[in-house]
Design a protein around this motif. Structure first.
Motif, PDB file in Angstrom:
ATOM      1  N   ASP A  24       1.716  -4.323  36.245  1.00 30.36           N
ATOM      2  CA  ASP A  24       2.692  -3.620  37.279  1.00 30.36           C
ATOM      3  C   ASP A  24       3.509  -3.126  36.873  1.00 30.36           C
ATOM      4  OD1 ASP A  24       1.126  -3.221  39.440  1.00 30.36           O
ATOM      5  OD2 ASP A  24       1.342  -4.905  39.436  1.00 30.36           O
ATOM      6  N   PHE A  25       5.187  -4.038  35.658  1.00 29.21           N
ATOM      7  CA  PHE A  25       5.545  -4.101  35.302  1.00 29.21           C
ATOM      8  C   PHE A  25       5.743  -2.951  33.884  1.00 29.21           C
ATOM      9  CE2 PHE A  25       9.398  -4.658  32.057  1.00 29.21           C
ATOM     10  CZ  PHE A  25      10.702  -4.741  32.921  1.00 29.21           C
ATOM     11  N   GLY A  26       4.399  -3.119  33.626  1.00 35.28           N
ATOM     12  CA  GLY A  26       4.072  -1.992  32.343  1.00 35.28           C
ATOM     13  C   GLY A  26       4.254  -0.474  32.641  1.00 35.28           C
ATOM     14  N   ALA A  27       3.041  -1.055  33.607  1.00 40.17           N
ATOM     15  CA  ALA A  27       2.680   0.379  34.082  1.00 40.17           C
ATOM     16  C   ALA A  27       3.679   1.192  34.668  1.00 40.17           C
ATOM     17  CB  ALA A  27       1.070   0.379  35.103  1.00 40.17           C
ATOM     18  N   ALA A  28       4.933   0.886  35.371  1.00 44.95           N
ATOM     19  CA  ALA A  28       5.800   2.081  35.636  1.00 44.95           C
ATOM     20  C   ALA A  28       6.743   1.756  35.176  1.00 44.95           C
ATOM     21  CB  ALA A  28       6.702   0.150  36.768  1.00 44.95           C
ATOM     22  N   GLY A  29       6.825   0.913  33.664  1.00 47.79           N
ATOM     23  CA  GLY A  29       7.752   1.602  32.868  1.00 47.79           C
ATOM     24  C   GLY A  29       7.393   2.401  32.310  1.00 47.79           C
TER      25      GLY A  29
ATOM     26  N   LEU B 112       9.478  -5.443  48.624  1.00 45.72           N
ATOM     27  CA  LEU B 112      10.015  -6.289  47.695  1.00 45.72           C
ATOM     28  C   LEU B 112       9.173  -7.692  47.293  1.00 45.72           C
ATOM     29  CD1 LEU B 112      13.480  -5.297  45.970  1.00 45.72           C
ATOM     30  CD2 LEU B 112      10.997  -5.163  45.861  1.00 45.72           C
ATOM     31  N   GLU B 113       8.659  -8.066  49.056  1.00 47.64           N
ATOM     32  CA  GLU B 113       7.818  -9.426  48.671  1.00 47.64           C
ATOM     33  C   GLU B 113       6.540  -9.729  48.399  1.00 47.64           C
ATOM     34  OE1 GLU B 113       8.133  -9.038  53.319  1.00 47.64           O
ATOM     35  OE2 GLU B 113       9.378 -11.261  52.809  1.00 47.64           O
ATOM     36  N   ASP B 114       6.242  -7.945  47.683  1.00 48.28           N
ATOM     37  CA  ASP B 114       5.146  -7.774  47.305  1.00 48.28           C
ATOM     38  C   ASP B 114       5.421  -8.111  45.831  1.00 48.28           C
ATOM     39  OD1 ASP B 114       2.958  -7.113  45.674  1.00 48.28           O
ATOM     40  OD2 ASP B 114       1.873  -5.833  47.195  1.00 48.28           O
ATOM     41  N   ARG B 115       5.209  -9.180  45.155  1.00 48.57           N
ATOM     42  CA  ARG B 115       5.579  -9.086  43.313  1.00 48.57           C
ATOM     43  C   ARG B 115       4.729  -8.334  42.388  1.00 48.57           C
ATOM     44  NH1 ARG B 115       9.124 -13.417  43.525  1.00 48.57           N
ATOM     45  NH2 ARG B 115       8.670 -13.582  41.198  1.00 48.57           N
ATOM     46  N   ALA B 116       3.977  -7.648  42.654  1.00 51.91           N
ATOM     47  CA  ALA B 116       3.455  -6.648  42.327  1.00 51.91           C
ATOM     48  C   ALA B 116       3.639  -5.481  42.608  1.00 51.91           C
ATOM     49  CB  ALA B 116       1.910  -6.850  41.953  1.00 51.91           C
ATOM     50  N   ALA B 117       3.086  -4.798  43.672  1.00 49.02           N
ATOM     51  CA  ALA B 117       3.675  -3.344  44.004  1.00 49.02           C
ATOM     52  C   ALA B 117       4.933  -2.910  44.310  1.00 49.02           C
ATOM     53  CB  ALA B 117       2.184  -2.932  44.870  1.00 49.02           C
ATOM     54  N   GLY B 118       5.333  -3.825  44.510  1.00 46.43           N
ATOM     55  CA  GLY B 118       6.687  -4.197  45.202  1.00 46.43           C
ATOM     56  C   GLY B 118       7.624  -4.428  44.415  1.00 46.43           C
ATOM     57  N   LEU B 119       7.881  -5.051  43.660  1.00 48.09           N
ATOM     58  CA  LEU B 119       9.185  -6.481  42.903  1.00 48.09           C
ATOM     59  C   LEU B 119       9.181  -5.277  41.390  1.00 48.09           C
ATOM     60  CD1 LEU B 119      11.290  -8.107  42.544  1.00 48.09           C
ATOM     61  CD2 LEU B 119      10.014  -9.757  42.944  1.00 48.09           C
ATOM     62  N   ALA B 120       7.627  -5.620  40.757  1.00 46.21           N
ATOM     63  CA  ALA B 120       7.451  -5.670  39.685  1.00 46.21           C
ATOM     64  C   ALA B 120       7.366  -3.888  39.191  1.00 46.21           C
ATOM     65  CB  ALA B 120       5.974  -5.891  39.294  1.00 46.21           C
ATOM     66  N   ARG B 121       7.035  -3.425  40.300  1.00 39.34           N
ATOM     67  CA  ARG B 121       6.989  -1.681  39.698  1.00 39.34           C
ATOM     68  C   ARG B 121       8.336  -1.243  39.929  1.00 39.34           C
ATOM     69  NH1 ARG B 121       1.674   0.714  42.799  1.00 39.34           N
ATOM     70  NH2 ARG B 121      -0.511  -0.887  41.620  1.00 39.34           N
ATOM     71  N   GLN B 122       9.155  -1.862  40.514  1.00 39.80           N
ATOM     72  CA  GLN B 122      11.151  -1.916  40.839  1.00 39.80           C
ATOM     73  C   GLN B 122      11.583  -2.179  39.046  1.00 39.80           C
ATOM     74  OE1 GLN B 122      13.992  -3.360  43.583  1.00 39.80           O
ATOM     75  NE2 GLN B 122      13.572  -3.952  42.363  1.00 39.80           N
ATOM     76  N   ASN B 123      11.164  -3.040  38.930  1.00 44.61           N
ATOM     77  CA  ASN B 123      12.088  -3.350  37.755  1.00 44.61           C
ATOM     78  C   ASN B 123      11.338  -2.701  37.229  1.00 44.61           C
ATOM     79  OD1 ASN B 123      12.842  -5.340  39.979  1.00 44.61           O
ATOM     80  ND2 ASN B 123      11.987  -7.547  39.149  1.00 44.61           N
TER      81      ASN B 123
ATOM     82  N   VAL C 299      -5.787 -13.651  34.078  1.00 42.04           N
ATOM     83  CA  VAL C 299      -6.013 -12.503  32.758  1.00 42.04           C
ATOM     84  C   VAL C 299      -5.528 -10.726  33.553  1.00 42.04           C
ATOM     85  CG1 VAL C 299      -7.992 -10.279  32.341  1.00 42.04           C
ATOM     86  CG2 VAL C 299      -8.089 -13.415  32.488  1.00 42.04           C
ATOM     87  N   SER C 300      -4.392 -10.533  32.455  1.00 43.67           N
ATOM     88  CA  SER C 300      -3.536  -9.170  32.653  1.00 43.67           C
ATOM     89  C   SER C 300      -4.547  -8.177  32.361  1.00 43.67           C
ATOM     90  CB  SER C 300      -2.332  -9.438  31.740  1.00 43.67           C
ATOM     91  OG  SER C 300      -2.109  -8.223  31.843  1.00 43.67           O
ATOM     92  N   LEU C 301      -5.233  -7.200  33.617  1.00 43.14           N
ATOM     93  CA  LEU C 301      -5.858  -5.981  33.186  1.00 43.14           C
ATOM     94  C   LEU C 301      -4.575  -4.721  32.582  1.00 43.14           C
ATOM     95  CD1 LEU C 301      -8.247  -7.073  36.365  1.00 43.14           C
ATOM     96  CD2 LEU C 301      -8.797  -6.915  34.009  1.00 43.14           C
ATOM     97  N   GLY C 302      -5.619  -4.256  31.554  1.00 43.02           N
ATOM     98  CA  GLY C 302      -4.681  -3.108  30.786  1.00 43.02           C
ATOM     99  C   GLY C 302      -4.337  -1.868  31.859  1.00 43.02           C
ATOM    100  N   PHE C 303      -3.810  -0.519  31.823  1.00 44.20           N
ATOM    101  CA  PHE C 303      -3.672   0.156  32.531  1.00 44.20           C
ATOM    102  C   PHE C 303      -3.674   1.545  31.813  1.00 44.20           C
ATOM    103  CE2 PHE C 303       0.355  -0.517  31.424  1.00 44.20           C
ATOM    104  CZ  PHE C 303       0.769   0.066  31.094  1.00 44.20           C
ATOM    105  N   GLU C 304      -4.259   2.457  32.197  1.00 47.36           N
ATOM    106  CA  GLU C 304      -3.841   4.007  31.376  1.00 47.36           C
ATOM    107  C   GLU C 304      -3.304   5.048  32.181  1.00 47.36           C
ATOM    108  OE1 GLU C 304      -8.249   5.482  30.652  1.00 47.36           O
ATOM    109  OE2 GLU C 304      -8.767   3.081  30.713  1.00 47.36           O
ATOM    110  N   VAL C 305      -2.332   5.462  31.384  1.00 45.02           N
ATOM    111  CA  VAL C 305      -1.590   6.840  32.453  1.00 45.02           C
ATOM    112  C   VAL C 305      -2.646   7.978  31.837  1.00 45.02           C
ATOM    113  CG1 VAL C 305       0.765   8.527  31.799  1.00 45.02           C
ATOM    114  CG2 VAL C 305       0.670   5.991  31.485  1.00 45.02           C
ATOM    115  N   VAL C 306      -2.506   9.052  33.741  1.00 51.13           N
ATOM    116  CA  VAL C 306      -3.181  10.045  33.207  1.00 51.13           C
ATOM    117  C   VAL C 306      -2.266  11.047  33.504  1.00 51.13           C
ATOM    118  CG1 VAL C 306      -5.244  10.981  34.908  1.00 51.13           C
ATOM    119  CG2 VAL C 306      -5.258   8.730  35.002  1.00 51.13           C
TER     120      VAL C 306
END
Length: 327
Positions: free
Chosen positions: A155-160, A181-192, A313-320
């Motif tokens: 989530d951090f990398g995708a938001a970046g 931000l209590e959701d550490r993935a969709a909330g905190l990681a994407r914000q950061n 396991v960290s899964l990848g992402f693709e920018v569309v």
């Protein structure tokens, strides 16, 4: 004889046979093919006998946050296909994003299933305590927690990456619409991830341009109204989900702002609606079905072999790339 033999004789997949046996959807033609083979061979699934031989219930508990969510349904689809091959069945627990219900299902499934696949959102201290005391294996999906098997997203990398797109498109007064931000993935990681990319580009994002709310279109609509009120010349917005982005775009159109000419918009999830709206939404594609299959495989491996170290396991992402961003 097992479901693999039945599938081969009927000319269908093992997953289809499993759905047939569990009263799931199977087309009429395939249902008739399977029924003919079962009647001819006299096959009957001996779940009770399996349980006596293996001391297994052949049941997997799956705890999900929202049954109507597109990402959840894609993840469960991957889970279903993976466990059907091993003749397991699913018990589904829908929590409606209620942390207390998550705890209840963890307790219920601990006594009624062989293992749990947990699509966690907010991991409180109560969650951590209960997870540490579980007597059956648990695999987390979408969140990372030390000491546990996890299949999670970057989530951090995708938001970046999305924030960098906004910067490259010329945005210098961006806004942010996120979730708790209590959701550490969709909330905190994407914000950061968003803020880190902005800092690296020396783009200031003051607190008044940071909004938070539920995972809904309505949240996107209301948050965008607030952003336009505090920053009338806003030129870009990062949205933590596609649903939020669609709501934000509705407000922009109502305010007479053109997308992306006046305001660029990006989201996360690559939902079906993201490719239908006009302009189509630039977003990040997560491999939800793959994550479900991967997590199910990790749980089955834990049940069969009990590996010593947790698998993370960290899964990848693709920018569309689509029309809502000027790049």
């Amino acid at each position: 004889m097992n479901i693999h033999d039945i599938a081969k004789l009927a000319g269908v997949s093992s997953t289809t046979v499993s759905r047939f046996l569990n009263n799931g959807y199977v087309s009429q033609s395939k249902r008739e093919q399977i029924q003919k083979v079962i009647e001819k061979t006299g096959y009957a699934p001996l779940l009770g006998a399996q349980t006596m031989r293996t001391k297994r219930k052949k049941l997997i508990g799956v705890i999900i946050p929202k049954i109507s969510s597109e990402s959840v349904s894609r993840t469960v689809d991957g889970i279903s296909e993976a466990i059907a091959e091993q003749e397991y069945q699913i018990l589904l627990g829908n929590t409606s994003n209620d942390p207390e219900k998550e705890l209840q299902y963890l307790s219920i499934f601990q006594t009624n299933t062989d293992g749990i696949l947990f699509m966690a959102t907010i991991l409180t201290e109560k969650h951590r305590q209960m997870l540490r005391g579980m007597k059956i294996p648990v695999v987390l999906i979408g969140q990372r927690l030390e000491g546990f098997d996890c299949a999670y997203y970057d989530d951090f990398g995708a938001a970046g990456e999305l924030a960098s797109l906004l910067i490259r498109s010329g945005c210098r007064r961006p806004g942010f619409i996120g979730v708790t931000l209590e959701d550490r993935a969709a909330g905190l990681a994407r914000q950061n991830g968003f803020l880190e990319a902005m800092r690296e580009a020396s783009v200031d994002v003051p607190n008044e341009r940071m909004c938070y709310g539920p995972f809904t279109m309505e949240s996107g609509r209301r948050s965008m109204e607030k952003l336009l009120a505090v920053c009338p010349d806003l030129d870009g917005v990062f949205c933590a989900t596609d649903s939020i982005a669609v709501g934000a775009m509705q407000t922009l159109r109502a305010a007479g702002r053109k997308i992306p000419q006046h305001v660029a918009v990006v989201g996360v999830g690559d939902s079906q609606i993201s490719g239908i709206i006009e302009p189509a939404l630039t977003t990040v594609h997560y491999h939800y079905k793959t994550s479900g299959a991967k997590a199910a495989g990790m749980l089955l491996d834990r049940l069969e072999h009990n590996p010593h170290s947790p698998q993370q396991v960290s899964l990848g992402f693709e920018v569309v790339m689509r029309g809502s961003c000027r790049c």
